[in-house]
Design a protein around this motif. Structure first.
Motif, PDB file in Angstrom:
ATOM      1  N   LEU A 108      53.069  28.980  97.850  1.00 60.21           N
ATOM      2  CA  LEU A 108      52.200  30.160  97.734  1.00 60.21           C
ATOM      3  C   LEU A 108      51.974  30.807  99.091  1.00 60.21           C
ATOM      4  N   ARG A 109      51.788  29.986 100.114  1.00 58.79           N
ATOM      5  CA  ARG A 109      51.600  30.545 101.458  1.00 58.79           C
ATOM      6  C   ARG A 109      52.838  31.322 101.896  1.00 58.79           C
ATOM      7  N   ALA A 110      54.012  30.788 101.609  1.00 64.30           N
ATOM      8  CA  ALA A 110      55.246  31.488 101.965  1.00 64.30           C
ATOM      9  C   ALA A 110      55.345  32.820 101.227  1.00 64.30           C
ATOM     10  N   GLN A 111      55.004  32.814  99.955  1.00 60.76           N
ATOM     11  CA  GLN A 111      55.044  34.056  99.191  1.00 60.76           C
ATOM     12  C   GLN A 111      54.043  35.075  99.720  1.00 60.76           C
ATOM     13  N   GLU A 112      52.857  34.599 100.110  1.00 58.29           N
ATOM     14  CA  GLU A 112      51.844  35.518 100.639  1.00 58.29           C
ATOM     15  C   GLU A 112      52.317  36.185 101.931  1.00 58.29           C
ATOM     16  N   ILE A 113      53.032  35.455 102.757  1.00 56.26           N
ATOM     17  CA  ILE A 113      53.581  36.040 103.980  1.00 56.26           C
ATOM     18  C   ILE A 113      54.590  37.126 103.640  1.00 56.26           C
ATOM     19  N   GLY A 144      47.407  26.856  90.691  1.00 58.39           N
ATOM     20  CA  GLY A 144      48.434  25.916  90.285  1.00 58.39           C
ATOM     21  C   GLY A 144      49.799  26.589  90.298  1.00 58.39           C
ATOM     22  N   ALA A 145      50.772  25.925  89.689  1.00 61.47           N
ATOM     23  CA  ALA A 145      52.149  26.417  89.730  1.00 61.47           C
ATOM     24  C   ALA A 145      52.297  27.813  89.131  1.00 61.47           C
ATOM     25  N   ALA A 146      51.456  28.148  88.175  1.00 62.19           N
ATOM     26  CA  ALA A 146      51.557  29.472  87.554  1.00 62.19           C
ATOM     27  C   ALA A 146      51.377  30.594  88.568  1.00 62.19           C
ATOM     28  N   ARG A 147      50.607  30.303  89.629  1.00 61.06           N
ATOM     29  CA  ARG A 147      50.367  31.334  90.637  1.00 61.06           C
ATOM     30  C   ARG A 147      51.674  31.760  91.307  1.00 61.06           C
ATOM     31  N   ILE A 148      52.617  30.830  91.427  1.00 66.42           N
ATOM     32  CA  ILE A 148      53.929  31.171  91.995  1.00 66.42           C
ATOM     33  C   ILE A 148      54.579  32.269  91.172  1.00 66.42           C
ATOM     34  N   PHE A 149      54.533  32.128  89.860  1.00 67.20           N
ATOM     35  CA  PHE A 149      55.178  33.103  88.981  1.00 67.20           C
ATOM     36  C   PHE A 149      54.407  34.425  88.957  1.00 67.20           C
ATOM     37  N   TYR A 150      53.096  34.335  89.132  1.00 67.28           N
ATOM     38  CA  TYR A 150      52.289  35.556  89.253  1.00 67.28           C
ATOM     39  C   TYR A 150      52.708  36.333  90.498  1.00 67.28           C
ATOM     40  N   TYR A 151      52.830  35.626  91.606  1.00 69.43           N
ATOM     41  CA  TYR A 151      53.276  36.282  92.840  1.00 69.43           C
ATOM     42  C   TYR A 151      54.698  36.829  92.686  1.00 69.43           C
ATOM     43  N   ASN A 152      55.576  36.052  92.028  1.00 67.37           N
ATOM     44  CA  ASN A 152      56.924  36.565  91.728  1.00 67.37           C
ATOM     45  C   ASN A 152      56.837  37.935  91.057  1.00 67.37           C
ATOM     46  N   SER A 153      56.001  38.003  90.050  1.00 66.38           N
ATOM     47  CA  SER A 153      55.899  39.222  89.238  1.00 66.38           C
ATOM     48  C   SER A 153      55.314  40.385  90.036  1.00 66.38           C
ATOM     49  N   ILE A 154      54.282  40.107  90.844  1.00 64.53           N
ATOM     50  CA  ILE A 154      53.669  41.150  91.671  1.00 64.53           C
ATOM     51  C   ILE A 154      54.693  41.702  92.663  1.00 64.53           C
ATOM     52  N   MET A 155      55.437  40.816  93.299  1.00 66.39           N
ATOM     53  CA  MET A 155      56.454  41.266  94.264  1.00 66.39           C
ATOM     54  C   MET A 155      57.527  42.101  93.589  1.00 66.39           C
ATOM     55  N   ARG A 156      57.917  41.685  92.423  1.00 69.13           N
ATOM     56  CA  ARG A 156      59.030  42.353  91.730  1.00 69.13           C
ATOM     57  C   ARG A 156      58.604  43.706  91.155  1.00 69.13           C
ATOM     58  N   HIS A 157      57.408  43.760  90.584  1.00 68.25           N
ATOM     59  CA  HIS A 157      57.007  44.958  89.837  1.00 68.25           C
ATOM     60  C   HIS A 157      56.288  45.990  90.699  1.00 68.25           C
ATOM     61  N   TYR A 158      55.457  45.515  91.635  1.00 68.10           N
ATOM     62  CA  TYR A 158      54.619  46.444  92.394  1.00 68.10           C
ATOM     63  C   TYR A 158      55.020  46.587  93.862  1.00 68.10           C
TER      64      TYR A 158
END
Length: 526
Positions: A108-113, A144-158
């Protein structure tokens, strides 16, 4: 040997041990399977000889009886074709790359960066999925792990942050959504598998017998299911093709930094910091090892000198610097209000007001903020309270929290109390936070805590065991390695590497000129 040298030597030894992952036997097994290790993959992926800033190396290093080095994942920031990228690589030498609770934290930290800096992120997937004995800390919860997929989706869509996934080993169950939610998926023939269930689970659930390659191998997903997009014959070809993919992505080029050199050799830092963390030292000499020579321009140097506010540069990149000055500060000429001597490392009403104004100016001027922490907290007592220290401190915190320019933090020694918060503590989402091995992060020092709990009874013989235990506990928790093992800092950096590290991080923050607030800011939608 100085305290800084001793702690740095201990950190080097720990770092070398953690970088071995699961050990030689597990590395050999990875090679026997025709696969590179996580670190070998990263080395092949990134520009040769280029910068590499590893995030969270020490996370979980003092947990699970040492069985989870790096929490089974290598995360960091490097360059591909000259542009900064984030890399997340499962370490299959550590429990088959399975997800521990701390694995999620690092990912999650890597995705936030990647989200905050708007830079590409590459996932090198080789994981057996959730580490089942610890599923309670992996599967449920807001983070939890679902947050990874949430970040995936935010990066991809927005956010339109490029996400490139390479399945280079197993990618099982819910973990398959990480590549599926990326922009493109690469797979490697013969070694990669992606599926919601493996052959054994499929047989148990449906009675169907099928081999892994037919169920979810590289050929299946690139020629039958169309889930994946590119197929490579081995790891090295896969990584070379990812490099080509990233290299052709559009990028807004920034003018190169003009460069610069420090006034002092950074190796002098080992002799500048005292052996006792409570002793004073010349912080300006320390800054001369980190900043470009002759570039320091102090803001109100004669007012509240216990807080240094100045403009400077690191390899030609301008920064607005805020640093704590240690030692006893002489009172202002003429006496009166603010004329009494002050203790360095303490934030007073006047210094809080000065820093708040400086931060607001830097934010208006769009200059990144660099906080150099050696802070023991805000001043207490009748005079401080009557001078409005609470209101001044609040202005300091609010100015820092709402600044939209990049914020970098370097912890030199103390990071204590509300002073740590005001100096862009982790809770305020600085872009990056690093510490020297000498960093000491805590609500207060151990002796202060003992005094707060026991008062005058601390010296009583019957309290000696409890006092000694409390002192030892604080000393353990104040260690920079303790903070790094819990992800309270992104990394411990070596003093002589600090300047180069900060220059690279400043380069990464320059990729996005919009607001740097929180993990990400959604763009306005039409």
């Amino acid at each position: 040997m100085s305290r800084l040298k001793t702690l740095t030597a201990e950190y080097r030894e720990l770092k070398g041990r953690l970088e071995q992952g699961g050990g030689r036997d597990k590395v050999r097994r990875q090679h026997d399977q025709g696969k590179l290790t996580a670190r070998e993959r990263i080395e092949a992926l990134l520009d040769q000889g280029g910068a590499w800033f590893e995030i969270g190396l020490l996370v979980a290093s003092d947990q699970y009886d040492g069985q989870a080095p790096g929490a089974g994942v290598v995360t960091g920031l490097g360059r591909i074709a000259g542009r900064p990228v984030v890399v997340v690589a499962n370490d299959a030498t550590v429990k088959a790359g399975s997800w521990w609770p701390e694995t999620i934290k690092k990912m999650l930290r890597a995705q936030e960066i990647a989200m905050r800096q708007r830079i590409p992120i590459v996932y090198l997937v080789d994981s057996a999925g959730v580490n089942l004995p610890y599923q309670g800390g992996v599967f449920p919860g807001q983070y939890g792990a679902a947050r990874i997929f949430y970040y995936n989706s935010i990066m991809r869509h927005y956010l339109r942050v490029p996400q490139i996934a390479a399945v280079m080993g197993p990618c099982i169950a819910g973990g398959a959504y990480l590549p599926a939610l990326s922009d493109v998926i690469f797979m490697v023939e013969g070694t990669s598998f992606m599926g919601l269930g493996g052959p054994n689970l499929v047989k148990g659930a449906t009675g169907q017998t099928v081999d892994a390659e037919s169920l979810g191998g590289a050929v299946t997903h690139t020629a039958v299911s169309a889930v994946a997009h590119y197929r490579a014959k081995d790891d090295r070809e896969c990584l070379a093709r990812i490099r080509d993919y990233v290299a052709r992505l559009p990028r807004t080029l920034r003018p190169p930094a003009p460069g610069g050199k420090p006034k002092r050799n950074p190796k002098e830092l080992y002799d500048l910091l005292p052996s006792d963390h409570r002793m004073s030292y010349d912080v300006r000499a320390v800054l001369e090892c980190v900043l470009d020579a002759d570039k320091l321009d102090e803001f109100q140097p004669d007012l509240a000198p216990e807080m240094i506010c100045a403009h400077g540069a690191i390899e030609g990149r301008t920064v607005a610097l805020i640093a704590n000055s240690r030692g006893v500060i002489k009172g202002r000429k003429g006496g009166g209000k603010g004329g009494a001597p002050k203790i360095g490392g303490i934030i007073y009403t006047e210094s809080a007001e000065k820093v708040a104004y400086f931060i607001e100016n830097a934010d208006r001027e769009r200059i990144p903020l660099l906080f150099v922490q050696d802070v023991s907290g805000f001043m207490v007592g009748t005079e401080a309270e009557h001078s409005g220290i609470i209101r001044a401190g609040a202005r300091f915190v609010e100015a820092m929290a709402t600044a939209t320019v990049p914020k970098l933090v370097l912890t030199v020694n103390h990071a204590s109390g509300a002073g740590y918060y005001a100096m862009a503590g982790q809770g305020f989402d600085p872009d990056f936070i690093v510490s020297w091995p000498t960093g000491r992060m805590g609500v207060m020092e151990g002796e202060s805590a003992i005094q707060a709990v026991f008062g005058n009874d601390a010296a009583k013989p019957e309290n000696a065991p409890a006092v000694d235990a409390m002192r030892a506990d604080y000393e353990h928790q104040l260690d920079a390695r303790f903070a790094a093992a819990r992800g309270f800092v992104d990394a411990i950096v070596l003093p002589e590497e600090t300047r180069d590290t900060l220059a690279f991080l400043l380069e990464a923050t320059d990729e996005f000129t919009g607001p740097h607030v929180g993990a990400f800011v959604l763009p306005s939608q039409p």
